[in-house]
Design a protein around this motif. Structure first.
Motif, PDB file in Angstrom:
ATOM      1  N   GLY A  33       2.227 -41.066 -45.161  1.00  0.00           N
ATOM      2  CA  GLY A  33       2.451 -41.271 -43.737  1.00  0.00           C
ATOM      3  C   GLY A  33       3.237 -42.545 -43.479  1.00  0.00           C
ATOM      4  O   GLY A  33       4.152 -42.574 -42.650  1.00  0.00           O
ATOM      5  N   LEU A  34       2.886 -43.608 -44.182  1.00  0.00           N
ATOM      6  CA  LEU A  34       3.614 -44.875 -44.041  1.00  0.00           C
ATOM      7  C   LEU A  34       5.080 -44.695 -44.438  1.00  0.00           C
ATOM      8  O   LEU A  34       5.985 -45.076 -43.698  1.00  0.00           O
ATOM      9  CB  LEU A  34       2.968 -45.960 -44.908  1.00  0.00           C
ATOM     10  CG  LEU A  34       3.723 -47.278 -44.994  1.00  0.00           C
ATOM     11  CD1 LEU A  34       3.701 -48.007 -43.657  1.00  0.00           C
ATOM     12  CD2 LEU A  34       3.154 -48.152 -46.090  1.00  0.00           C
ATOM     13  N   LEU A  35       5.297 -44.089 -45.601  1.00  0.00           N
ATOM     14  CA  LEU A  35       6.665 -43.910 -46.083  1.00  0.00           C
ATOM     15  C   LEU A  35       7.495 -43.019 -45.160  1.00  0.00           C
ATOM     16  O   LEU A  35       8.629 -43.364 -44.803  1.00  0.00           O
ATOM     17  CB  LEU A  35       6.660 -43.308 -47.495  1.00  0.00           C
ATOM     18  CG  LEU A  35       6.085 -44.181 -48.602  1.00  0.00           C
ATOM     19  CD1 LEU A  35       6.086 -43.418 -49.916  1.00  0.00           C
ATOM     20  CD2 LEU A  35       6.852 -45.482 -48.736  1.00  0.00           C
ATOM     21  N   SER A  36       6.938 -41.885 -44.755  1.00  0.00           N
ATOM     22  CA  SER A  36       7.719 -40.962 -43.930  1.00  0.00           C
ATOM     23  C   SER A  36       7.938 -41.511 -42.527  1.00  0.00           C
ATOM     24  O   SER A  36       9.012 -41.321 -41.941  1.00  0.00           O
ATOM     25  CB  SER A  36       7.071 -39.575 -43.890  1.00  0.00           C
ATOM     26  OG  SER A  36       5.824 -39.629 -43.250  1.00  0.00           O
ATOM     27  N   THR A  37       6.955 -42.210 -41.973  1.00  0.00           N
ATOM     28  CA  THR A  37       7.125 -42.807 -40.649  1.00  0.00           C
ATOM     29  C   THR A  37       8.200 -43.883 -40.693  1.00  0.00           C
ATOM     30  O   THR A  37       9.080 -43.937 -39.828  1.00  0.00           O
ATOM     31  CB  THR A  37       5.791 -43.383 -40.137  1.00  0.00           C
ATOM     32  OG1 THR A  37       4.847 -42.320 -40.025  1.00  0.00           O
ATOM     33  CG2 THR A  37       5.955 -44.056 -38.790  1.00  0.00           C
ATOM     34  N   HIS A  38       8.162 -44.719 -41.702  1.00  0.00           N
ATOM     35  CA  HIS A  38       9.175 -45.776 -41.860  1.00  0.00           C
ATOM     36  C   HIS A  38      10.569 -45.166 -41.982  1.00  0.00           C
ATOM     37  O   HIS A  38      11.503 -45.577 -41.275  1.00  0.00           O
ATOM     38  CB  HIS A  38       8.836 -46.627 -43.090  1.00  0.00           C
ATOM     39  CG  HIS A  38       9.808 -47.715 -43.346  1.00  0.00           C
ATOM     40  ND1 HIS A  38      10.762 -47.622 -44.322  1.00  0.00           N
ATOM     41  CD2 HIS A  38       9.968 -48.918 -42.765  1.00  0.00           C
ATOM     42  CE1 HIS A  38      11.491 -48.729 -44.331  1.00  0.00           C
ATOM     43  NE2 HIS A  38      11.028 -49.525 -43.399  1.00  0.00           N
ATOM     44  N   LEU A  39      10.711 -44.180 -42.839  1.00  0.00           N
ATOM     45  CA  LEU A  39      12.014 -43.556 -43.054  1.00  0.00           C
ATOM     46  C   LEU A  39      12.508 -42.877 -41.775  1.00  0.00           C
ATOM     47  O   LEU A  39      13.666 -43.045 -41.377  1.00  0.00           O
ATOM     48  CB  LEU A  39      11.924 -42.539 -44.198  1.00  0.00           C
ATOM     49  CG  LEU A  39      13.210 -41.807 -44.538  1.00  0.00           C
ATOM     50  CD1 LEU A  39      14.293 -42.788 -44.983  1.00  0.00           C
ATOM     51  CD2 LEU A  39      12.947 -40.780 -45.623  1.00  0.00           C
ATOM     52  N   ARG A  40      11.642 -42.123 -41.109  1.00  0.00           N
ATOM     53  CA  ARG A  40      12.026 -41.418 -39.882  1.00  0.00           C
ATOM     54  C   ARG A  40      12.451 -42.413 -38.800  1.00  0.00           C
ATOM     55  O   ARG A  40      13.479 -42.237 -38.145  1.00  0.00           O
ATOM     56  CB  ARG A  40      10.874 -40.555 -39.372  1.00  0.00           C
ATOM     57  CG  ARG A  40      11.194 -39.804 -38.084  1.00  0.00           C
ATOM     58  CD  ARG A  40      10.005 -39.004 -37.570  1.00  0.00           C
ATOM     59  NE  ARG A  40       8.794 -39.787 -37.380  1.00  0.00           N
ATOM     60  CZ  ARG A  40       8.547 -40.541 -36.298  1.00  0.00           C
ATOM     61  NH1 ARG A  40       9.423 -40.630 -35.323  1.00  0.00           N
ATOM     62  NH2 ARG A  40       7.420 -41.208 -36.199  1.00  0.00           N
ATOM     63  N   LEU A  41      11.664 -43.477 -38.638  1.00  0.00           N
ATOM     64  CA  LEU A  41      11.997 -44.480 -37.622  1.00  0.00           C
ATOM     65  C   LEU A  41      13.337 -45.156 -37.913  1.00  0.00           C
ATOM     66  O   LEU A  41      14.159 -45.318 -37.016  1.00  0.00           O
ATOM     67  CB  LEU A  41      10.901 -45.539 -37.537  1.00  0.00           C
ATOM     68  CG  LEU A  41       9.709 -45.183 -36.672  1.00  0.00           C
ATOM     69  CD1 LEU A  41       8.613 -46.229 -36.836  1.00  0.00           C
ATOM     70  CD2 LEU A  41      10.102 -45.045 -35.225  1.00  0.00           C
ATOM     71  N   LEU A  42      13.546 -45.561 -39.153  1.00  0.00           N
ATOM     72  CA  LEU A  42      14.809 -46.221 -39.496  1.00  0.00           C
ATOM     73  C   LEU A  42      15.999 -45.305 -39.252  1.00  0.00           C
ATOM     74  O   LEU A  42      17.015 -45.734 -38.703  1.00  0.00           O
ATOM     75  CB  LEU A  42      14.796 -46.704 -40.938  1.00  0.00           C
ATOM     76  CG  LEU A  42      13.984 -47.965 -41.212  1.00  0.00           C
ATOM     77  CD1 LEU A  42      14.096 -48.366 -42.673  1.00  0.00           C
ATOM     78  CD2 LEU A  42      14.416 -49.114 -40.325  1.00  0.00           C
TER      79      LEU A  42
END
Length: 170
Positions: A33-42
């Motif tokens: 969740g941390l990785l995908s949220t970070h990537l999606r937001l960026l």
């Protein structure tokens, strides 16, 4: 799982048994969740900045760092360190910002070997416009989706992990 309220750290049963043990379903969900949220937001923030201001996120971060610095200037090496990018990577970003008239490079007044990046008046204006786009999208895509309690919990988690929330960003 027990929570040590004195230190605020979670002490799960068996956590020290095997540091390389596989992730349980909750740990996996947290990590992914941390990785995908970070990537999606960026990706989203970058796309919106480029569409609205023709300014990629990496350039916005340099403008932000300069805008928040004393006199709108910083040593190139200090910008690279604060953004966790290589000096050569920063040089490419600053080259582009310089071509657009948003930043200039000047000899460092205290060390003739180094250079400062200096925000121009055009850079200040571009930063203010881009900041509005950035904050609007950051709120829409992330912050406004969370309750005040969730935001407070996340802030506490980041502090537990060592994030210094005293730093002014965005």
């Amino acid at each position: 799982m027990s929570l040590n309220t004195e230190t605020g750290s979670a002490e799960r049963a068996g956590v020290h048994a095997s540091p390389s043990r596989p992730l349980n379903p909750t740990e996996r969900a947290v990590w992914l969740g941390l990785l995908s949220t970070h990537l999606r937001l960026l990706r989203t923030l970058d796309a919106e900045l480029v569409a609205a201001e023709r300014l990629p996120m990496s350039s916005f971060e340099v403008l932000l760092t300069l805008a928040e610095s004393p006199e709108g200037r910083l040593r190139m090496k200090d910008i690279a360190a604060s953004l966790l990018i290589s000096r050569s990577g920063l040089t490419r970003i600053v080259d582009d910002l310089e071509r657009q008239g948003l930043v200039v490079r000047e000899k460092c007044p205290t060390d003739a070997r180094g250079f400062d990046a200096v925000l121009t008046e055009g850079g200040k204006k571009a930063y203010r416009r881009a900041r509005k786009v950035h904050l609007t999208n950051l709120r829409r895509e992330f912050l406004d989706r969370l309750s005040e309690e969730q935001l407070a919990s996340l802030a506490d988690i980041w502090r537990t992990l060592g994030f210094d929330d005293g730093a002014d960003a965005c």
